[in-house]
Design an enzyme around this catalytic site. Sequence first.
Site, PDB file in Angstrom:
ATOM      1  N   ARG A 131      -1.022  -1.670  16.270  1.00 27.40           N
ATOM      2  CA  ARG A 131      -0.381  -2.672  15.409  1.00 27.40           C
ATOM      3  C   ARG A 131       0.322  -3.762  16.221  1.00 27.40           C
ATOM      4  O   ARG A 131       0.382  -4.917  15.789  1.00 27.40           O
ATOM      5  CB  ARG A 131       0.607  -1.990  14.464  1.00 27.40           C
ATOM      6  N   TYR A 145       2.399 -17.729   5.738  1.00 26.58           N
ATOM      7  CA  TYR A 145       3.623 -18.453   5.370  1.00 26.58           C
ATOM      8  C   TYR A 145       4.796 -17.918   6.168  1.00 26.58           C
ATOM      9  O   TYR A 145       4.847 -16.752   6.512  1.00 26.58           O
ATOM     10  CB  TYR A 145       3.916 -18.371   3.862  1.00 26.58           C
ATOM     11  N   PRO A 146       5.733 -18.817   6.483  1.00 29.80           N
ATOM     12  CA  PRO A 146       6.949 -18.376   7.164  1.00 29.80           C
ATOM     13  C   PRO A 146       8.011 -18.034   6.135  1.00 29.80           C
ATOM     14  O   PRO A 146       7.976 -18.539   5.012  1.00 29.80           O
ATOM     15  CB  PRO A 146       7.351 -19.620   7.960  1.00 29.80           C
ATOM     16  N   GLN A 185      -1.602  -6.892   6.606  1.00 32.43           N
ATOM     17  CA  GLN A 185      -0.533  -7.840   6.911  1.00 32.43           C
ATOM     18  C   GLN A 185      -0.128  -7.735   8.371  1.00 32.43           C
ATOM     19  O   GLN A 185      -0.150  -6.656   8.952  1.00 32.43           O
ATOM     20  CB  GLN A 185       0.660  -7.606   5.975  1.00 32.43           C
TER      21      GLN A 185
HETATM   22  O1  76R Z   1       5.636  -1.806   9.129  1.00 40.88           O
HETATM   23  C1  76R Z   1       5.344  -1.066   8.175  1.00 40.88           C
HETATM   24  O2  76R Z   1       4.207  -0.951   7.673  1.00 40.88           O
HETATM   25  C2  76R Z   1       6.444  -0.308   7.552  1.00 40.88           C
HETATM   26  C3  76R Z   1       6.865  -0.871   6.264  1.00 40.88           C
HETATM   27  C4  76R Z   1       7.107  -2.377   6.312  1.00 40.88           C
HETATM   28  C5  76R Z   1       8.096  -3.092   7.006  1.00 40.88           C
HETATM   29  C6  76R Z   1       9.192  -2.564   7.915  1.00 40.88           C
HETATM   30  C7  76R Z   1       6.296  -3.335   5.607  1.00 40.88           C
HETATM   31  C8  76R Z   1       5.187  -3.002   4.860  1.00 40.88           C
HETATM   32  N1  76R Z   1       6.820  -4.588   5.808  1.00 40.88           N
HETATM   33  C9  76R Z   1       7.899  -4.475   6.667  1.00 40.88           C
HETATM   34  C10 76R Z   1       8.700  -5.511   7.144  1.00 40.88           C
HETATM   35 MN1  76R Z   1       6.252  -6.266   4.874  1.00 40.88          MN
HETATM   36  N2  76R Z   1       5.599  -7.970   4.006  1.00 40.88           N
HETATM   37  C11 76R Z   1       6.311  -9.149   3.924  1.00 40.88           C
HETATM   38  C12 76R Z   1       5.649 -10.017   3.011  1.00 40.88           C
HETATM   39  O3  76R Z   1       5.997 -12.494   0.057  1.00 40.88           O
HETATM   40  C13 76R Z   1       6.957 -11.687   0.183  1.00 40.88           C
HETATM   41  O4  76R Z   1       7.693 -11.388  -0.773  1.00 40.88           O
HETATM   42  C14 76R Z   1       7.243 -11.087   1.523  1.00 40.88           C
HETATM   43  C15 76R Z   1       6.181 -11.352   2.571  1.00 40.88           C
HETATM   44  C16 76R Z   1       4.498  -9.381   2.587  1.00 40.88           C
HETATM   45  C17 76R Z   1       3.459  -9.917   1.647  1.00 40.88           C
HETATM   46  C18 76R Z   1       4.479  -8.099   3.226  1.00 40.88           C
HETATM   47  C19 76R Z   1       3.479  -7.149   3.044  1.00 40.88           C
HETATM   48  N3  76R Z   1       7.769  -7.297   5.741  1.00 40.88           N
HETATM   49  C20 76R Z   1       8.616  -6.816   6.691  1.00 40.88           C
HETATM   50  C21 76R Z   1       9.488  -7.886   7.136  1.00 40.88           C
HETATM   51  C22 76R Z   1      10.586  -7.790   8.187  1.00 40.88           C
HETATM   52  C23 76R Z   1      11.851  -7.497   7.440  1.00 40.88           C
HETATM   53  C24 76R Z   1      13.078  -7.255   8.270  1.00 40.88           C
HETATM   54  O5  76R Z   1      12.973  -6.799   9.426  1.00 40.88           O
HETATM   55  O6  76R Z   1      14.180  -7.524   7.724  1.00 40.88           O
HETATM   56  C25 76R Z   1       9.144  -9.004   6.397  1.00 40.88           C
HETATM   57  C26 76R Z   1       9.751 -10.379   6.489  1.00 40.88           C
HETATM   58  C27 76R Z   1       8.079  -8.613   5.529  1.00 40.88           C
HETATM   59  C28 76R Z   1       7.477  -9.445   4.612  1.00 40.88           C
HETATM   60  N4  76R Z   1       4.664  -5.247   4.090  1.00 40.88           N
HETATM   61  C29 76R Z   1       4.347  -3.918   4.259  1.00 40.88           C
HETATM   62  C30 76R Z   1       3.561  -5.838   3.455  1.00 40.88           C
HETATM   63  C31 76R Z   1       2.553  -4.835   3.247  1.00 40.88           C
HETATM   64  C32 76R Z   1       1.183  -5.106   2.621  1.00 40.88           C
HETATM   65  C33 76R Z   1       3.041  -3.650   3.747  1.00 40.88           C
HETATM   66  C34 76R Z   1       2.351  -2.280   3.756  1.00 40.88           C
HETATM   67  C35 76R Z   1       1.700  -2.111   5.101  1.00 40.88           C
HETATM   68  C36 76R Z   1       0.976  -0.806   5.240  1.00 40.88           C
HETATM   69  O7  76R Z   1       1.548   0.220   4.903  1.00 40.88           O
HETATM   70  O8  76R Z   1      -0.180  -0.866   5.690  1.00 40.88           O
END
Ligand code: 76R
Length: 249
Positions: A131, A145-146, A185
């Site tokens: 990953r 998108y940011p 993602q």
């Molecule tokens: O890393 C991991 O898979 C563990 C769970 C996880 C984390 C820690 C996870 C899962 N994300 C994490 C962190 Mn996410 N993610 C986004 C967006 O549009 C929006 O509302 C938000 C944009 C999407 C679409 C998305 C998708 N994620 C984060 C972080 C960092 C946060 C922090 O550190 O404060 C952001 C900004 C963020 C945003 N996330 C997942 C997904 C998807 C599809 C998963 C499941 C991944 C999987 O299990 O394969």
Amino acid sequence: MSEAAQTLDGWYCLHDFRSIDWSSWKLLTNEERQEVTNEFLGLLEKWNVTENDEQGTHALYSIVGQKADFMMMILRPTMEELNDIELEFNKTKLAEFTIPTYSYVSVVELSNYLAGESNEDPYQNPHIRSRLYPKLPQAKYSCFYPMDKRRQGDDNWYMLAMDERKEMMRSHGLIGRSYAGKVKQIITGSVGFDDYEWGVTLFADDVLQFKKLVYEMRFDEVSARYGEFGSFFVGNLLSPTKLDSFFHV
Ligand code: 76R
């Protein structure tokens, strides 16, 4: 002070968006256009070699809408290499016919919100390594998108206790996981590197899944209350076989 999340950081990432100056491009002869295209294909070939050596990865998407014509997403072990690639592209003939429209600098990031306790070195774990140092999928569609986490009045993500953030990230992860197999993602961290805190890059073979996932997450507290978003870019895979018709006029 609230406890900062610990991050694992992987390859550095450049999202480079360009528009094409079609009027100038059309003034070239077919032979000249072919020459410019071939030079660019040569550059892509070099990137393929790096990818096969597992020293980086890249993807090319044709962007829909007026924000850009194409996106190059490039991952490398160092910031210097990203810079070299950017310079190398800027010195190609093709670059003379492109207009930079947007770029984003970040680093692949995994946070410890959902990580269990373990004594092992995470950087040696093959699943984590895959990953942090991914091979970008050749998915049919990509969405970038940011985003930020809000710091405003009572809605300040950075003032929340670790446990509260963990609980919300758990819910976030559950929604995300329900899209397993449909959306991949890559979260890249950009605090200190670019204008927002994270870059979100999604890949899918069904473009509608981006809308469904992002919409569903809007109702989840971490996005509903704390998410702030920049511009969205969506595009179609620009595979090597499509490049000729993409540049053809
Ligand atoms: O890393 C991991 O898979 C563990 C769970 C996880 C984390 C820690 C996870 C899962 N994300 C994490 C962190 Mn996410 N993610 C986004 C967006 O549009 C929006 O509302 C938000 C944009 C999407 C679409 C998305 C998708 N994620 C984060 C972080 C960092 C946060 C922090 O550190 O404060 C952001 C900004 C963020 C945003 N996330 C997942 C997904 C998807 C599809 C998963 C499941 C991944 C999987 O299990 O394969």
